[in-house]
Design a protein around this motif. Structure first.
Motif, PDB file in Angstrom:
ATOM      1  N   LEU A  30       1.074  10.043   8.920  1.00 16.59           N
ATOM      2  CA  LEU A  30       2.244  10.916   8.833  1.00 16.59           C
ATOM      3  C   LEU A  30       2.764  11.278  10.223  1.00 16.59           C
ATOM      4  N   TYR A  31       1.853  11.493  11.151  1.00 17.68           N
ATOM      5  CA  TYR A  31       2.235  11.797  12.531  1.00 17.68           C
ATOM      6  C   TYR A  31       3.017  10.635  13.138  1.00 17.68           C
ATOM      7  N   LYS A  32       2.553   9.402  12.923  1.00 15.76           N
ATOM      8  CA  LYS A  32       3.245   8.238  13.465  1.00 15.76           C
ATOM      9  C   LYS A  32       4.634   8.081  12.842  1.00 15.76           C
ATOM     10  N   VAL A  33       4.747   8.362  11.539  1.00 17.56           N
ATOM     11  CA  VAL A  33       6.055   8.270  10.879  1.00 17.56           C
ATOM     12  C   VAL A  33       6.996   9.344  11.425  1.00 17.56           C
ATOM     13  N   LEU A  34       6.476  10.558  11.606  1.00 22.53           N
ATOM     14  CA  LEU A  34       7.286  11.646  12.156  1.00 22.53           C
ATOM     15  C   LEU A  34       7.773  11.328  13.572  1.00 22.53           C
ATOM     16  N   LYS A  35       6.955  10.618  14.338  1.00 22.20           N
ATOM     17  CA  LYS A  35       7.330  10.229  15.687  1.00 22.20           C
ATOM     18  C   LYS A  35       8.317   9.065  15.711  1.00 22.20           C
ATOM     19  N   GLY A  36       8.435   8.356  14.600  1.00 23.43           N
ATOM     20  CA  GLY A  36       9.260   7.156  14.533  1.00 23.43           C
ATOM     21  C   GLY A  36      10.746   7.457  14.557  1.00 23.43           C
ATOM     22  N   PRO A  37      11.579   6.412  14.520  1.00 26.71           N
ATOM     23  CA  PRO A  37      13.029   6.574  14.669  1.00 26.71           C
ATOM     24  C   PRO A  37      13.703   7.370  13.563  1.00 26.71           C
ATOM     25  N   HIS A  38      13.059   7.457  12.394  1.00 19.04           N
ATOM     26  CA  HIS A  38      13.654   8.194  11.270  1.00 19.04           C
ATOM     27  C   HIS A  38      12.834   9.432  10.909  1.00 19.04           C
ATOM     28  N   GLY A  39      11.896   9.800  11.771  1.00 20.27           N
ATOM     29  CA  GLY A  39      11.007  10.911  11.456  1.00 20.27           C
ATOM     30  C   GLY A  39      11.703  12.222  11.207  1.00 20.27           C
ATOM     31  N   ILE A  40      12.862  12.407  11.796  1.00 22.40           N
ATOM     32  CA  ILE A  40      13.575  13.674  11.608  1.00 22.40           C
ATOM     33  C   ILE A  40      13.960  13.888  10.147  1.00 22.40           C
ATOM     34  N   ALA A  41      14.198  12.795   9.400  1.00 22.36           N
ATOM     35  CA  ALA A  41      14.519  12.934   7.975  1.00 22.36           C
ATOM     36  C   ALA A  41      13.344  13.523   7.214  1.00 22.36           C
ATOM     37  N   LEU A  42      12.140  13.110   7.575  1.00 19.09           N
ATOM     38  CA  LEU A  42      10.932  13.661   6.949  1.00 19.09           C
ATOM     39  C   LEU A  42      10.724  15.106   7.368  1.00 19.09           C
ATOM     40  N   GLU A  43      10.996  15.400   8.616  1.00 21.01           N
ATOM     41  CA  GLU A  43      10.854  16.764   9.114  1.00 21.01           C
ATOM     42  C   GLU A  43      11.829  17.708   8.417  1.00 21.01           C
ATOM     43  N   GLN A  44      13.071  17.265   8.231  1.00 21.15           N
ATOM     44  CA  GLN A  44      14.087  18.116   7.613  1.00 21.15           C
ATOM     45  C   GLN A  44      13.701  18.549   6.204  1.00 21.15           C
ATOM     46  N   ALA A  45      12.999  17.672   5.479  1.00 19.65           N
ATOM     47  CA  ALA A  45      12.646  17.979   4.092  1.00 19.65           C
ATOM     48  C   ALA A  45      11.610  19.082   3.980  1.00 19.65           C
ATOM     49  N   THR A  46      10.980  19.443   5.100  1.00 17.80           N
ATOM     50  CA  THR A  46       9.925  20.455   5.064  1.00 17.80           C
ATOM     51  C   THR A  46      10.253  21.698   5.871  1.00 17.80           C
ATOM     52  N   MET A  47      11.363  21.673   6.620  1.00 20.05           N
ATOM     53  CA  MET A  47      11.713  22.793   7.492  1.00 20.05           C
ATOM     54  C   MET A  47      12.565  23.802   6.736  1.00 20.05           C
ATOM     55  N   GLU A  48      11.988  24.947   6.464  1.00 17.28           N
ATOM     56  CA  GLU A  48      12.691  25.978   5.712  1.00 17.28           C
ATOM     57  C   GLU A  48      13.993  26.343   6.402  1.00 17.28           C
ATOM     58  N   GLY A  49      15.087  26.357   5.628  1.00 16.69           N
ATOM     59  CA  GLY A  49      16.398  26.680   6.176  1.00 16.69           C
ATOM     60  C   GLY A  49      17.261  25.475   6.422  1.00 16.69           C
ATOM     61  N   SER A  50      16.653  24.279   6.570  1.00 14.14           N
ATOM     62  CA  SER A  50      17.468  23.083   6.775  1.00 14.14           C
ATOM     63  C   SER A  50      18.221  22.751   5.486  1.00 14.14           C
TER      64      SER A  50
ATOM     65  N   LEU B  36       0.867  -1.184   0.000  1.00 16.68           N
ATOM     66  CA  LEU B  36       0.000   0.000   0.000  1.00 16.68           C
ATOM     67  C   LEU B  36       0.898   1.226   0.000  1.00 16.68           C
ATOM     68  N   LYS B  37       0.623   2.135  -0.940  1.00 14.91           N
ATOM     69  CA  LYS B  37       1.457   3.335  -1.081  1.00 14.91           C
ATOM     70  C   LYS B  37       0.603   4.583  -0.898  1.00 14.91           C
ATOM     71  N   LEU B  38       1.128   5.514  -0.118  1.00 11.48           N
ATOM     72  CA  LEU B  38       0.434   6.764   0.167  1.00 11.48           C
ATOM     73  C   LEU B  38       1.366   7.924  -0.161  1.00 11.48           C
ATOM     74  N   GLU B  39       0.998   8.718  -1.164  1.00 11.12           N
ATOM     75  CA  GLU B  39       1.803   9.881  -1.521  1.00 11.12           C
ATOM     76  C   GLU B  39       1.408  11.071  -0.648  1.00 11.12           C
ATOM     77  N   PHE B  40       2.362  11.956  -0.406  1.00 14.44           N
ATOM     78  CA  PHE B  40       2.076  13.128   0.421  1.00 14.44           C
ATOM     79  C   PHE B  40       2.853  14.330  -0.096  1.00 14.44           C
ATOM     80  N   THR B  41       2.488  15.496   0.404  1.00 14.10           N
ATOM     81  CA  THR B  41       3.144  16.734   0.010  1.00 14.10           C
ATOM     82  C   THR B  41       3.834  17.363   1.215  1.00 14.10           C
ATOM     83  N   SER B  42       4.722  18.294   0.958  1.00 12.74           N
ATOM     84  CA  SER B  42       5.382  19.023   2.035  1.00 12.74           C
ATOM     85  C   SER B  42       4.375  19.804   2.864  1.00 12.74           C
ATOM     86  N   ARG B  43       3.357  20.335   2.200  1.00 18.59           N
ATOM     87  CA  ARG B  43       2.333  21.093   2.919  1.00 18.59           C
ATOM     88  C   ARG B  43       1.622  20.209   3.941  1.00 18.59           C
ATOM     89  N   GLU B  44       1.359  18.960   3.579  1.00 20.19           N
ATOM     90  CA  GLU B  44       0.695  18.050   4.508  1.00 20.19           C
ATOM     91  C   GLU B  44       1.583  17.725   5.707  1.00 20.19           C
TER      92      GLU B  44
END
Length: 301
Positions: free
Chosen positions: A171-191, A102-110
């Motif tokens: 998305l919240y569960k993935v962000l909370k997971g052990p690699h969630g910071i990688a997903l966070e970095q892709a959306t944080m302006e300035g990183s 099962l594949k779920l696409e998402f955007t930076s805005r989400e």
């Protein structure tokens, strides 16, 4: 594997099998949700992997990003945080036990919307993370995925309201997971990852044009050396290698869809030397252009 996890896996497999009665990638009534089925081991498929979450419930798959190999099977998921040229191959599947995912696409805005409504502790963003990772799904994450999949069964009137909520939960569960910071970095302006993402967009929109690393460095507001280092940390490739993969993938697509010779396609995708194009094509796909396309067309007959 706990009984609860096993039950979730079994239910997801049953639902994916029901709504994907033939091999391939199948769209659904839920926007950005796709079901995948393969009943045979496949050869590598080359494509650009958009930002997405993909969970496997049956079989195994291997994805190659640069020189990095990601293998994942039942109960594990893979996330791409930016657009990445990859090759993917189903390595375990049969007609009795097909590969199901099962594949779920998402955007930076989400992602930003989830971050803005969550109370995550401050996390350091100095260390640039790879824009692709594999992790094991926690029971609560599997539960959210199952609830999303259940909407496909005679609950179309619930999809507009509940599907976005379940997607945010995933998305919240993935962000909370052990690699969630990688997903966070892709959306944080300035990183660094955020700035590399802008460079990736530029290269994808101008893949047929030559560029200098200094030009990309200005776009990312980095030195040339810093851009090269961070780009490779994010994508497992240099900017030139990234562009080369895009060019060769597009060339293969054009050769398959058009009655055009290799030299003409080489110029279309940005090569100045047909011989160089043929060498690099052979290195990536295993055969020269003409032989590779002949083989692929023969497989479709």
């Amino acid at each position: 594997m706990s009984d609860g996890v096993h039950e979730h896996q079994h239910e997801l497999a049953r639902r994916i099998d029901r709504y994907s009665n033939k091999d391939g990638v199948h769209s659904t009534a839920i926007p950005s949700l796709f079901l995948i089925r393969e009943s045979v081991v496949t050869e590598p498929i080359f494509r650009v992997n958009e930002p997405s979450f993909c969970i496997v419930v049956q079989g195994q798959k291997e994805v190659l990003l640069g020189q990095d190999r990601f293998r994942y099977g039942p109960g594990s998921y893979i996330v791409a945080t930016v657009d990445l040229p990859v090759s993917g191959q189903v390595i375990q599947a049969s007609s009795q036990t097909p590969y199901l995912a099962l594949k779920l696409e998402f955007t930076s805005r989400e992602i930003l919307e989830v971050l803005n409504h969550s109370d995550f502790p401050a996390r350091p963003h100095k260390t640039t993370r790879r824009a692709m990772f594999v992790s094991q799904a926690e029971p609560s994450l599997l539960d959210a995925v199952v609830r999303l999949a259940r909407l496909l069964e005679d609950h179309s009137e619930d999809i507009p309201l509940l599907a976005p909520l379940f997607k945010k939960e995933i998305l919240y569960k993935v962000l909370k997971g052990p690699h969630g910071i990688a997903l966070e970095q892709a959306t944080m302006e300035g990183s660094h990852t955020y700035r590399i993402r802008d460079v990736i967009k530029y290269i994808m929109n101008h893949a047929d044009q030559n560029f200098r690393i200094e030009e990309l460095a200005v776009l990312a507001n980095m030195s040339a050396a810093s851009l090269h280092r961070h780009f490779k940390e994010v994508t497992a490739m240099s900017p030139i290698q990234f562009q080369k993969q895009l060019r060769l993938q597009e060339a293969r697509r054009l050769l398959l869809s058009q009655s055009t010779d290799a030299a003409e396609v080489a110029f279309q995708v940005g090569y100045e030397s047909p011989s160089q194009f043929s060498r690099e094509y052979s290195r990536m796909f295993g055969l020269p252009p003409r032989e590779d396309i002949k083989r692929l067309r023969g497989m479709d007959q």
